[in-house]
Write an enzyme that holds these catalytic residues in place. Structure first.
Site, PDB file in Angstrom:
ATOM      1  N   ASP A  31       0.871  -1.349  -0.010  1.00  0.00           N
ATOM      2  CA  ASP A  31      -0.017  -0.210  -0.083  1.00  0.00           C
ATOM      3  C   ASP A  31       0.918   1.224  -0.371  1.00  0.00           C
ATOM      4  OD1 ASP A  31      -1.563   2.571   0.875  1.00  0.00           O
ATOM      5  OD2 ASP A  31      -2.764   1.298   1.708  1.00  0.00           O
ATOM      6  N   CYS A  86       1.297   3.132   3.646  1.00  0.00           N
ATOM      7  CA  CYS A  86       1.172   2.738   3.799  1.00  0.00           C
ATOM      8  C   CYS A  86       2.814   2.748   4.970  1.00  0.00           C
ATOM      9  CB  CYS A  86       1.616   1.447   4.672  1.00  0.00           C
ATOM     10  SG  CYS A  86       2.571  -0.031   5.333  1.00  0.00           S
ATOM     11  N   CYS A  89       5.364  -0.104   4.704  1.00  0.00           N
ATOM     12  CA  CYS A  89       5.045  -0.569   3.514  1.00  0.00           C
ATOM     13  C   CYS A  89       6.940   1.016   3.291  1.00  0.00           C
ATOM     14  CB  CYS A  89       4.227  -0.360   2.518  1.00  0.00           C
ATOM     15  SG  CYS A  89       3.042  -1.039   3.137  1.00  0.00           S
ATOM     16  N   ARG A 116      -5.164  -0.614   0.836  1.00  0.00           N
ATOM     17  CA  ARG A 116      -5.479  -1.672   2.167  1.00  0.00           C
ATOM     18  C   ARG A 116      -7.119  -0.747   1.742  1.00  0.00           C
ATOM     19  NH1 ARG A 116      -2.174  -0.505   7.121  1.00  0.00           N
ATOM     20  NH2 ARG A 116      -2.116   1.229   6.022  1.00  0.00           N
TER      21      ARG A 116
END
Length: 247
Positions: free
Chosen positions: A133, A136, A139, A163
């Site tokens: 994502d 994120c 991430c 997400r």
């Protein structure tokens, strides 16, 4: 299927019939069909992908459309959810996760890697498939270490998993990255918090997002290894390389 396995199923079914459970057929293979039919009728929306005998005698393993594993008795009346563990000489093995990994490997192979945003290693020794994502934080932390992963010989394939889901700004951001003239550079910019020009085109973002659901992604980053095992969450590059046997 071996003659011994067929005989075992016939004997099992015959025993169930003798105990009064007449709904279970006696022909090999029909036990699984009856389980699938009973579960599908009892649980609205459930789609059974496979039914097979588990390692635990008397239990059948059912794989569902949402990636969950269900265990059931041969008559489909009693159900168990959760992981099946097995005591071995080396400790406790997670039988359910081993089955999930095998199924996940097959699902990923069937989907293929066409349409991924790839950061290849020059001297490739391993490949990781990362459901990511863009917004994120962890991430982004993992993406910062992609050059280090590449230096270890690890190619990173990004699969989309915004997400917040389809129709959201985060989802559209991933589409813009994928549709840009240079998806790698656009991914670098997006992960760094820099703006990416809005773009649209035919893209695999929705299909990759749905794939994530099929293989059991519940959060990001989710790292699927080549053998189908999944590493959930951020792992430092050196730890990941050690786990892959590269250090």
């Amino acid at each position: 299927m071996s003659a011994r396995m067929k005989l075992k199923r016939v004997v099992l079914a015959a025993g169930l019939l003798a105990s009064g459970l007449t709904a279970v057929p006696v022909l090999a293979g029909e036990v699984e069909d009856a389980i699938a039919e009973r579960l599908t009728s009892a649980v609205p929306g459930l789609k059974v992908q496979s039914v097979r005998e588990s390692e635990a005698e008397g239990l059948y393993e059912v794989q569902s459309n949402n990636g969950d594993t269900i265990y059931t008795t041969a008559d489909g009346q009693y159900l168990l959810t959760g992981d099946l563990l097995k005591i071995t000489e080396n400790g406790i093995a997670n039988v359910t996760e081993e089955a999930r990994a095998s199924q996940r490997e097959q699902t990923m192979a069937a989907f293929g890697d066409e349409g991924v945003i790839r950061f290849p290693a020059e001297n490739e020794k391993a490949v990781i498939n990362v459901f990511t994502d863009i917004d994120c934080p962890y991430c982004r932390k993992l993406h910062d270490e992609v050059p280090q992963l590449n230096a270890y010989g690890i190619t990173v394939n990004y699969y989309a998993f915004p997400r917040s889901g389809p129709g959201t700004p985060s989802f559209q951001k991933y589409v813009s990255v994928w549709c840009s003239e240079d998806p790698q550079a656009a991914m670098d910019d997006a992960k760094a918090g820099r703006s990416v020009a809005q773009a649209s085109c035919d893209n695999p973002v929705l299909e990759q997002y749905q794939l994530g659901g099929q293989v059991g992604v519940t959060g990001t980053p989710a790292i699927v290894l080549e053998d189908g095992n999944m590493v959930r969450g951020y792992v430092p590059a050196n730890n990941l390389a050690q786990g892959l046997g590269l250090l």
